[in-house]
Write a protein that holds these residues in place. Structure first.
Motif, PDB file in Angstrom:
ATOM      1  N   GLU A 284      -0.182  -4.681  -6.595  1.00  0.00           N
ATOM      2  CA  GLU A 284      -0.189  -6.131  -6.383  1.00  0.00           C
ATOM      3  C   GLU A 284       0.534  -6.823  -7.541  1.00  0.00           C
TER       4      GLU A 284
ATOM      5  N   SER B 277      -2.875   0.777  -3.973  1.00  0.00           N
ATOM      6  CA  SER B 277      -2.262  -0.520  -3.699  1.00  0.00           C
ATOM      7  C   SER B 277      -1.671  -1.080  -4.979  1.00  0.00           C
TER       8      SER B 277
ATOM      9  N   VAL C   6       0.851  -1.190   0.000  1.00  0.00           N
ATOM     10  CA  VAL C   6       0.000   0.000   0.000  1.00  0.00           C
ATOM     11  C   VAL C   6       0.884   1.236   0.000  1.00  0.00           C
TER      12      VAL C   6
ATOM     13  N   THR D  43      -6.470   2.462  -7.142  1.00  0.00           N
ATOM     14  CA  THR D  43      -6.831   3.517  -6.197  1.00  0.00           C
ATOM     15  C   THR D  43      -8.356   3.493  -6.072  1.00  0.00           C
TER      16      THR D  43
END
Lengths: 143, 376
Positions: free
Chosen positions: B185, B183, B178, B219
């Motif tokens: 991934e 975030s 984060v 976001t």
């Protein structure tokens, strides 16, 4: 006469003072949870499923109250940044993609307190006036 | 030779995964066993989803790849029921199963879409093992959950690119971080998949080497996903034509590259993806779509344009479609969706209208669809 003038001035000036008409929001966790405080940006990340772990790496299980509750409307507006409809659709994409555990829907503050007191991984929000020692407040939010 | 070309073109159609009964038993017994070991009852969750609808196509002899829409009016193509079971085994470990029944040749067999155990190595690292979904497209993981997206079905030009190759058995690692209110991934996965495909005859499909990566940035308003997947697969079966049996054995390798983004601003939403499939000795297919939507309280109209193009040493095909849809949300968990799709084929065939052996269709088609969707 002078006394009456002072009382009148106090009453008149009170018309221009903004008094809080709704109580603050308390974000609560289980008393055994190691978390002591949490910022609003962290809460936003948690309810938007960007963060799913407490500081000790234990999983977070969200709770929320009925979208019609005043406390829910204020929490979503001040913290989450999405409406209940938007949030539920967003959560559905996360739940059914295996990215989050299903949030628990609870009817009112008392049920949130009860559920949090029985679940070490739970997090929820209540009206600050409902706060008891059965749970731990980690954030107080006001407008 | 033509049969072989058609076969290869349909290699990636309609995968049928095996061992449904075994997976069902396993998924039901595993959490019960954990209960016996003292895991709290509230740590077991059951969720579900259901969609049903009707589709009408104005042409006969059309097969929409991966959707089995081969009748003029079809009530089964978008009908799907799913149950998901999630169980916390410990603070670090979790079990998840998603069991789905959907139409396959007029039968509804319950099959495990996924069945995995995950282990949280740290705040940022998660390891998963079992049957998993391939994270190829923006909505790959929730493609069966109609309530989770706005189309009646995700744009077929792109979402048939994988022709049903949606699961694998293996491992994945997910790294998430984060940054402020965003975030990031990154997921790596490797595994294999075995099953059957329906090419007009039943053929065995197997891929022992499947691997890939997906990267996503999200976001509140923006999601960007890039993914890449590669595999080698073999297809084996017997094709019968007028008392003549032809043994089919084909081994090929393929790769998928997908880039997608979704953006929301106020009541407006835009979502677009572009993807390419490349197969060894069979050329490549490129597909993309763009969807624009606007939210009017419970009502959401949306417009989609999609197109694809296949180029190979044997032939090239391209096609496109326009669709106008409306989603109406009854509440947070139920919705109705309608859609009118107009598709046009250029230079022969199109992935939109399938790569089946049934190819004697018109060049233009209009399709009307309506679905009801709910989650619980």
């Amino acid at each position: 006469m002078r006394k009456k003038v002072i009382v009148f001035l106090i009453l008149f000036s009170s018309l221009f003072v903004t008094l809080p008409v709704v109580a603050d929001i308390a974000v609560i966790v289980n008393t055994n949870n190691v978390t002591e405080t949490m910022s609003v940006p962290d809460l936003k990340n948690i309810y938007n499923v960007r963060k799913s772990r407490f500081v000790d790496n234990s999983p977070i299980i969200l709770s929320y109250q009925n979208g019609e509750n005043e406390i829910s409307k204020r929490f979503f507006e001040l913290v989450v940044g999405r409406s209940m409809m938007q949030l539920n659709r967003f959560w559905a994409t996360k739940i059914f993609s295996g990215r989050m555990l299903r949030p628990i829907k609870l009817a009112d503050d008392q049920l949130v307190i009860q559920w949090i007191s029985e679940n070490t991984n739970g997090i929820g929000y209540i009206d600050v006036t409902s706060l008891t020692d059965k749970v731990k407040a980690i954030a107080l939010i006001s407008e | 030779m033509m049969n072989r070309i058609k076969l290869v073109n349909t290699i990636f159609c309609k995968l049928r995964f095996c061992s449904a009964k075994f997976l069902l038993k396993t998924s039901m017994l595993f959490p019960l066993a954990l209960c016996a070991q003292g895991v709290a009852a509230e740590s077991i969750q059951i969720s579900g989803f259901f969609s049903t609808g009707v589709t009408n196509v104005d042409k006969e002899n059309i097969v929409l790849t991966a959707k089995n829409i081969e009748r003029k009016t079809n009530y089964l193509a978008d009908t799907v029921f799913g149950l998901q079971l999630d169980s916390l085994l410990s603070n670090e470990a979790r079990f998840s199963a998603q069991l789905v029944a959907k139409d396959k040749s007029n039968s509804f067999n319950l099959e495990a879409e996924w069945l995995f155990i995950s282990y949280q190595l740290s705040q940022n690292y998660e390891l998963r093992a079992g049957r998993l979904r391939i994270p190829l497209f923006l909505t790959s993981e929730t493609i069966l959950v109609g309530q989770s997206y706005n189309w009646v079905r995700p744009p077929l030009e792109l979402y048939t690119l994988d022709s049903g190759l949606s699961q694998y058995n293996g491992f994945s690692t997910i790294h998430s971080v984060v940054l402020g209110q965003a975030s990031i991934e990154t997921e790596f996965y490797i595994g294999q998949t075995v099953g059957e495909i329906d090419l007009g005859f039943v053929a065995d499909f197997s891929s022992d080497h499947l691997y890939g990566v997906q990267f996503s940035y999200s976001t509140d308003n923006l999601i960007i996903r890039a993914s890449r997947s590669e595999f080698t697969a073999s297809v084996e079966g017997t094709l019968s034509i007028e008392d003549i049996e032809i043994q089919i054995l084909q081994v090929t390798s393929a790769s998928f590259s997908i880039l997608g983004a979704s953006y929301r601003s106020g009541n407006w939403g835009v979502i677009s993806e572009i993807g390419r499939m490349e197969t060894e000795n069979q050329g490549q297919t490129t597909a993309y779509y763009l969807t624009i939507s606007h939210n009017f309280n419970r009502l959401m109209p949306l417009f989609t344009y999609g197109a694809n193009k296949t180029s190979s040493s044997f032939a090239s095909h391209k096609g496109d479609s326009l669709s106008l849809g409306v989603k109406y949300n009854f509440n947070e968990t139920a919705s109705m969706k309608t859609e009118v799709l107009y598709g046009e084929l250029l230079d022969g065939r199109s992935l939109l209208l399938g790569t089946s052996l049934k190819s004697d269709f018109d060049e233009k088609v209009t399709m009307y669809s309506m679905t009801l969707n709910l989650i619980f």
